[in-house]
Design a protein around this motif. Structure first.
Motif, PDB file in Angstrom:
ATOM      1  N   ALA A  16       0.844  -1.206   0.000  1.00  0.00           N
ATOM      2  CA  ALA A  16       0.000   0.000   0.000  1.00  0.00           C
ATOM      3  C   ALA A  16       0.879   1.256   0.000  1.00  0.00           C
ATOM      4  CB  ALA A  16      -0.932   0.002   1.205  1.00  0.00           C
ATOM      5  N   ALA A  17       1.940   1.253   0.793  1.00  0.00           N
ATOM      6  CA  ALA A  17       2.865   2.396   0.800  1.00  0.00           C
ATOM      7  C   ALA A  17       3.505   2.565  -0.579  1.00  0.00           C
ATOM      8  CB  ALA A  17       3.935   2.211   1.869  1.00  0.00           C
ATOM      9  N   ASP A  18       3.865   1.452  -1.210  1.00  0.00           N
ATOM     10  CA  ASP A  18       4.461   1.513  -2.546  1.00  0.00           C
ATOM     11  C   ASP A  18       3.454   2.030  -3.563  1.00  0.00           C
ATOM     12  OD1 ASP A  18       6.671   0.982  -4.392  1.00  0.00           O
ATOM     13  OD2 ASP A  18       5.319  -0.559  -5.206  1.00  0.00           O
ATOM     14  N   TYR A  19       2.183   1.631  -3.444  1.00  0.00           N
ATOM     15  CA  TYR A  19       1.148   2.129  -4.345  1.00  0.00           C
ATOM     16  C   TYR A  19       1.050   3.660  -4.230  1.00  0.00           C
ATOM     17  CZ  TYR A  19      -3.209   2.907  -6.767  1.00  0.00           C
ATOM     18  OH  TYR A  19      -4.135   3.384  -7.664  1.00  0.00           O
ATOM     19  N   LEU A  20       1.042   4.167  -2.995  1.00  0.00           N
ATOM     20  CA  LEU A  20       0.952   5.621  -2.801  1.00  0.00           C
ATOM     21  C   LEU A  20       2.180   6.329  -3.347  1.00  0.00           C
ATOM     22  CD1 LEU A  20      -0.579   5.832   0.787  1.00  0.00           C
ATOM     23  CD2 LEU A  20      -1.742   5.984  -1.420  1.00  0.00           C
ATOM     24  N   ARG A  21       3.349   5.712  -3.212  1.00  0.00           N
ATOM     25  CA  ARG A  21       4.581   6.309  -3.752  1.00  0.00           C
ATOM     26  C   ARG A  21       4.493   6.419  -5.275  1.00  0.00           C
ATOM     27  NH1 ARG A  21       8.511   4.485  -6.426  1.00  0.00           N
ATOM     28  NH2 ARG A  21       8.039   2.295  -6.080  1.00  0.00           N
ATOM     29  N   ARG A  22       3.980   5.365  -5.926  1.00  0.00           N
ATOM     30  CA  ARG A  22       3.927   5.345  -7.389  1.00  0.00           C
ATOM     31  C   ARG A  22       2.772   6.145  -7.972  1.00  0.00           C
ATOM     32  NH1 ARG A  22       2.969   0.090  -9.201  1.00  0.00           N
ATOM     33  NH2 ARG A  22       2.420  -0.525  -7.106  1.00  0.00           N
ATOM     34  N   HIS A  23       1.606   6.145  -7.299  1.00  0.00           N
ATOM     35  CA  HIS A  23       0.405   6.706  -7.932  1.00  0.00           C
ATOM     36  C   HIS A  23      -0.217   7.883  -7.202  1.00  0.00           C
ATOM     37  CE1 HIS A  23       0.613   3.376 -10.658  1.00  0.00           C
ATOM     38  NE2 HIS A  23       0.632   2.545  -9.635  1.00  0.00           N
ATOM     39  N   GLY A  24       0.272   8.198  -6.027  1.00  0.00           N
ATOM     40  CA  GLY A  24      -0.235   9.360  -5.315  1.00  0.00           C
ATOM     41  C   GLY A  24      -1.216   9.016  -4.217  1.00  0.00           C
ATOM     42  N   TRP A  25      -1.435  10.003  -3.380  1.00  0.00           N
ATOM     43  CA  TRP A  25      -2.300   9.859  -2.218  1.00  0.00           C
ATOM     44  C   TRP A  25      -3.462  10.825  -2.337  1.00  0.00           C
ATOM     45  CZ3 TRP A  25      -2.235  13.652   1.969  1.00  0.00           C
ATOM     46  CH2 TRP A  25      -3.062  13.301   3.045  1.00  0.00           C
ATOM     47  N   HIS A  26      -4.642  10.375  -1.974  1.00  0.00           N
ATOM     48  CA  HIS A  26      -5.844  11.199  -2.020  1.00  0.00           C
ATOM     49  C   HIS A  26      -6.636  10.921  -0.751  1.00  0.00           C
ATOM     50  CE1 HIS A  26      -9.800  12.648  -3.154  1.00  0.00           C
ATOM     51  NE2 HIS A  26      -9.246  13.262  -4.161  1.00  0.00           N
ATOM     52  N   PRO A  27      -6.671  11.850   0.196  1.00  0.00           N
ATOM     53  CA  PRO A  27      -7.353  11.579   1.459  1.00  0.00           C
ATOM     54  C   PRO A  27      -8.871  11.641   1.387  1.00  0.00           C
ATOM     55  CG  PRO A  27      -6.535  13.807   1.468  1.00  0.00           C
ATOM     56  CD  PRO A  27      -6.059  13.176   0.187  1.00  0.00           C
ATOM     57  N   VAL A 118       1.931   9.571   5.446  1.00  0.00           N
ATOM     58  CA  VAL A 118       1.074   8.398   5.294  1.00  0.00           C
ATOM     59  C   VAL A 118       1.913   7.176   4.936  1.00  0.00           C
ATOM     60  CG1 VAL A 118      -0.830   7.385   3.971  1.00  0.00           C
ATOM     61  CG2 VAL A 118      -0.947   9.770   4.695  1.00  0.00           C
ATOM     62  N   MET A 119       2.848   7.336   4.003  1.00  0.00           N
ATOM     63  CA  MET A 119       3.708   6.223   3.613  1.00  0.00           C
ATOM     64  C   MET A 119       4.589   5.771   4.781  1.00  0.00           C
ATOM     65  SD  MET A 119       4.647   7.277  -0.361  1.00  0.00           S
ATOM     66  CE  MET A 119       6.274   7.662   0.126  1.00  0.00           C
ATOM     67  N   THR A 120       5.102   6.715   5.553  1.00  0.00           N
ATOM     68  CA  THR A 120       5.925   6.379   6.722  1.00  0.00           C
ATOM     69  C   THR A 120       5.109   5.595   7.737  1.00  0.00           C
ATOM     70  OG1 THR A 120       7.328   8.315   6.373  1.00  0.00           O
ATOM     71  CG2 THR A 120       7.330   7.352   8.587  1.00  0.00           C
ATOM     72  N   LEU A 121       3.871   6.014   7.971  1.00  0.00           N
ATOM     73  CA  LEU A 121       3.001   5.286   8.894  1.00  0.00           C
ATOM     74  C   LEU A 121       2.767   3.856   8.409  1.00  0.00           C
ATOM     75  CD1 LEU A 121       0.963   5.256  11.335  1.00  0.00           C
ATOM     76  CD2 LEU A 121      -0.760   5.726   9.584  1.00  0.00           C
ATOM     77  N   LEU A 122       2.445   3.689   7.127  1.00  0.00           N
ATOM     78  CA  LEU A 122       2.199   2.353   6.593  1.00  0.00           C
ATOM     79  C   LEU A 122       3.433   1.457   6.737  1.00  0.00           C
ATOM     80  CD1 LEU A 122       0.186   3.308   3.389  1.00  0.00           C
ATOM     81  CD2 LEU A 122      -0.675   1.973   5.310  1.00  0.00           C
ATOM     82  N   LEU A 123       4.610   2.008   6.449  1.00  0.00           N
ATOM     83  CA  LEU A 123       5.833   1.211   6.543  1.00  0.00           C
ATOM     84  C   LEU A 123       6.191   0.877   7.988  1.00  0.00           C
ATOM     85  CD1 LEU A 123       7.937   2.949   3.749  1.00  0.00           C
ATOM     86  CD2 LEU A 123       6.860   0.673   3.677  1.00  0.00           C
TER      87      LEU A 123
END
Length: 158
Positions: A16-27, A118-123
């Motif tokens: 999930a963190a990798d998905y956000l890194r590649r495609h972006g985050w939308h809250p 968000v990515m840091t939290l997921l990791l």
């Protein structure tokens, strides 16, 4: 599930963190909401189908290999999704000041929240999540109903 998709809560959170890194985050609540720079017809995101996602959407996308707005119907995938979300919620309650039972949405939508946070939290949650596959839920056995018709006589109660 296929072999390249996550099989454990830890793998799902990392993916999930990798998905956000590649495609972006939308809250926001919607997976297909307009995003920054979208032109629809020529938009790389719209053409590829790989939309920016929320935490929940990124976990679903990780488990399916693509964004999904639909309900998860595979029992093993559903168990892995639930275990990943439950672990992330416990992680948030343990490591942040959020003290809510449904901590993900308020934390994610806090003013000033960034994709990197968000990515840091997921990791960091993935580092403490179970690394073994989640067993599929077992349904209760079906109890056959008696095929006999009930008696038309009232039962006598002593």
């Amino acid at each position: 599930m296929t072999d390249h998709l996550p099989h454990s809560p830890a793998d799902a959170l990392r993916a999930a963190a990798d998905y956000l890194r590649r495609h972006g985050w939308h809250p926001g609540p919607g997976l297909y909401d307009p995003h920054h720079g979208c032109t629809h017809t020529g938009c790389r995101v719209v053409r590829s189908g790989m939309y920016p996602a929320s935490i929940y959407g990124a976990i679903r996308a990780a488990l399916h290999g693509q964004p999904r707005w639909f309900t998860i119907t595979d029992p093993t995938t559903a168990e892995t999704y639930t275990a990943a979300v439950d672990h992330l919620t416990r992680h948030l309650r343990t490591h942040t000041i959020v003290d809510l039972h449904a901590a993900i949405l308020p934390w994610e939508r806090a003013p000033g929240r960034t994709r990197q946070q968000v990515m840091t939290l997921l990791l960091s949650a993935a580092d403490t999540a179970p690394a073994t596959p989640t067993p599929a839920a077992r349904l209760a056995p079906v109890i056959p109903l008696d095929a006999r018709r009930p008696s038309s006589r009232p039962r006598r109660i002593a």
